[in-house]
Design a protein around this motif. Structure first.
Motif, mmCIF file in Angstrom:
data_model
loop_
_atom_site.group_PDB
_atom_site.id
_atom_site.type_symbol
_atom_site.label_atom_id
_atom_site.label_comp_id
_atom_site.label_asym_id
_atom_site.label_seq_id
_atom_site.Cartn_x
_atom_site.Cartn_y
_atom_site.Cartn_z
ATOM 1 N N ALA A 53 1.006 -1.145 -0.408
ATOM 2 C CA ALA A 53 -0.011 -0.630 0.130
ATOM 3 C C ALA A 53 0.921 1.370 -0.194
ATOM 4 N N ASN A 54 2.333 1.159 0.486
ATOM 5 C CA ASN A 54 2.615 2.598 0.837
ATOM 6 C C ASN A 54 3.454 3.059 -0.538
ATOM 7 N N LEU A 55 3.756 2.056 -1.712
ATOM 8 C CA LEU A 55 4.481 2.138 -2.659
ATOM 9 C C LEU A 55 4.067 3.179 -3.654
ATOM 10 N N THR A 56 2.902 3.177 -4.554
ATOM 11 C CA THR A 56 1.753 4.726 -5.131
ATOM 12 C C THR A 56 2.463 5.697 -4.140
ATOM 13 N N ARG A 57 1.677 5.688 -2.893
ATOM 14 C CA ARG A 57 2.575 6.716 -2.663
ATOM 15 C C ARG A 57 3.433 7.529 -2.454
ATOM 16 N N LEU A 58 4.547 7.328 -1.654
ATOM 17 C CA LEU A 58 6.386 7.021 -1.940
ATOM 18 C C LEU A 58 6.448 6.951 -3.345
ATOM 19 N N ILE A 59 5.918 6.572 -4.732
ATOM 20 C CA ILE A 59 6.476 6.883 -5.818
ATOM 21 C C ILE A 59 5.637 8.310 -5.809
ATOM 22 N N LYS A 60 4.867 8.953 -5.603
ATOM 23 C CA LYS A 60 4.396 9.926 -6.014
ATOM 24 C C LYS A 60 4.392 11.077 -4.999
ATOM 25 N N ALA A 61 4.982 10.994 -3.646
ATOM 26 C CA ALA A 61 5.694 11.724 -2.932
ATOM 27 C C ALA A 61 7.095 11.948 -3.694
ATOM 28 N N ASP A 62 8.012 11.012 -4.939
ATOM 29 C CA ASP A 62 9.483 11.425 -5.121
ATOM 30 C C ASP A 62 10.349 9.789 -3.879
ATOM 31 N N GLN A 63 9.752 9.980 -2.785
ATOM 32 C CA GLN A 63 10.513 9.153 -2.580
ATOM 33 C C GLN A 63 10.966 7.652 -2.653
ATOM 34 N N LEU A 64 10.892 7.892 -3.931
ATOM 35 C CA LEU A 64 10.989 6.256 -4.096
ATOM 36 C C LEU A 64 10.882 6.019 -6.129
ATOM 37 N N ASP A 65 11.936 5.125 -6.321
ATOM 38 C CA ASP A 65 12.063 5.013 -7.617
ATOM 39 C C ASP A 65 12.449 3.502 -8.019
ATOM 40 N N ILE A 66 11.533 3.157 -8.779
ATOM 41 C CA ILE A 66 12.444 1.099 -8.246
ATOM 42 C C ILE A 66 12.567 1.434 -10.299
ATOM 43 N N ASP A 67 13.219 0.925 -10.842
ATOM 44 C CA ASP A 67 13.198 0.381 -12.290
ATOM 45 C C ASP A 67 13.447 -1.382 -11.969
ATOM 46 N N GLY A 68 12.628 -1.791 -12.946
ATOM 47 C CA GLY A 68 12.393 -3.511 -12.497
ATOM 48 C C GLY A 68 11.085 -3.779 -11.924
ATOM 49 N N ASP A 69 11.025 -5.040 -10.976
ATOM 50 C CA ASP A 69 9.763 -6.001 -10.743
ATOM 51 C C ASP A 69 9.875 -5.178 -9.016
ATOM 52 N N PRO A 70 8.894 -3.878 -8.427
ATOM 53 C CA PRO A 70 8.942 -3.540 -7.171
ATOM 54 C C PRO A 70 8.161 -4.855 -6.345
ATOM 55 N N MET A 71 7.528 -5.663 -6.332
ATOM 56 C CA MET A 71 7.242 -6.734 -6.098
ATOM 57 C C MET A 71 9.093 -8.129 -5.322
ATOM 58 N N LEU A 72 9.682 -7.171 -6.250
ATOM 59 C CA LEU A 72 11.204 -8.278 -5.757
ATOM 60 C C LEU A 72 11.930 -7.736 -4.362
ATOM 61 N N ALA A 73 11.502 -5.900 -4.730
ATOM 62 C CA ALA A 73 12.193 -5.255 -3.709
ATOM 63 C C ALA A 73 11.782 -5.550 -2.583
ATOM 64 N N GLN A 74 10.061 -5.322 -2.379
ATOM 65 C CA GLN A 74 9.486 -5.855 -1.187
ATOM 66 C C GLN A 74 9.888 -7.231 -0.376
ATOM 67 N N GLN A 75 10.216 -8.046 -1.724
ATOM 68 C CA GLN A 75 10.198 -9.895 -1.286
ATOM 69 C C GLN A 75 11.928 -9.201 -0.428
#
Length: 197
Positions: A86-108
């Motif tokens: 639930a936090n991923l979209t909020r963090l991306i919109k707030a420019d606190q997070l940028d992910i190249d690749g599969d976000p699920m892998l980062a979470q794992q």
């Protein structure tokens, strides 16, 4: 020079030792085996490269030029929040997070460490004996609980000072009244805009 490699070797050995102490970590490692990650933190002048194997991880600050499965650019304080989808979209919109690749892998990967469940009392018992290990474990739990209580008391005190004594921050009632006034003003502006049209 080998000197710049020593901290990474120590950190890698420590992390892998922690993973070995958790019997459930091998299943989480299997899911990520063969994946390569890079973390770029705003606070650090270097990237952290992580290669996951079935028996542990390899850490490095040197880019080996190989393909990446996931590249995460963020701040150190944001890292624990990645485990919650639930936090991923909020963090991306707030420019606190940028992910190249599969976000699920980062979470794992974050969950690999966040879900560590180590029976420290059993590990201490191997070294100190059951009685002493139980005493040390009990003291640690009591200290942690006391620290948590003191922290909550300090937060309540600070909140009271800021809202009541120094009036630096509005109290809840003042904030709610202000919010209502802002909503009423917004409604008036919208009505005026409709009339002007």
């Amino acid at each position: 020079m080998i000197w710049h490699l020593i901290p990474w070797m120590v950190l890698e050995r420590t992390v892998n030792a922690l993973l070995q102490h958790d019997p459930n970590s091998s299943e989480r490692l299997q899911q990520l085996a063969g994946k390569h990650f890079r973390f770029s933190f705003k606070e650090l002048p270097f990237d952290i490269n992580i290669a996951v194997h079935t028996d542990g991880i390899a850490l490095s600050s040197v880019d080996d030029g190989g393909p990446l499965d996931c590249h995460v650019r963020t701040e150190l304080g944001v890292l624990p929040e990645l485990s919650d989808t639930a936090n991923l979209t909020r963090l991306i919109k707030a420019d606190q997070l940028d992910i190249d690749g599969d976000p699920m892998l980062a979470q794992q990967l974050v969950n690999l460490f966040k879900a560590l469940d180590i029976d420290w009392e059993a590990k201490l018992a191997e070294k100190l004996g059951d009685g002493m290990a139980h005493r040390v474990s009990t003291l640690f739990k009591q200290s942690r609980e006391r620290f948590k209580q003191h922290s909550e008391v300090r937060q309540r005190w600070l909140k009271g000072v800021l809202t009541e004594e120094k009036q630096v921050l509005p109290n809840r009632l003042e904030f709610e009244l202000f919010k209502d006034d802002v909503q009423a003003l917004r409604a008036q502006i919208e009505r005026l805009q409709r009339k002007l049209k």
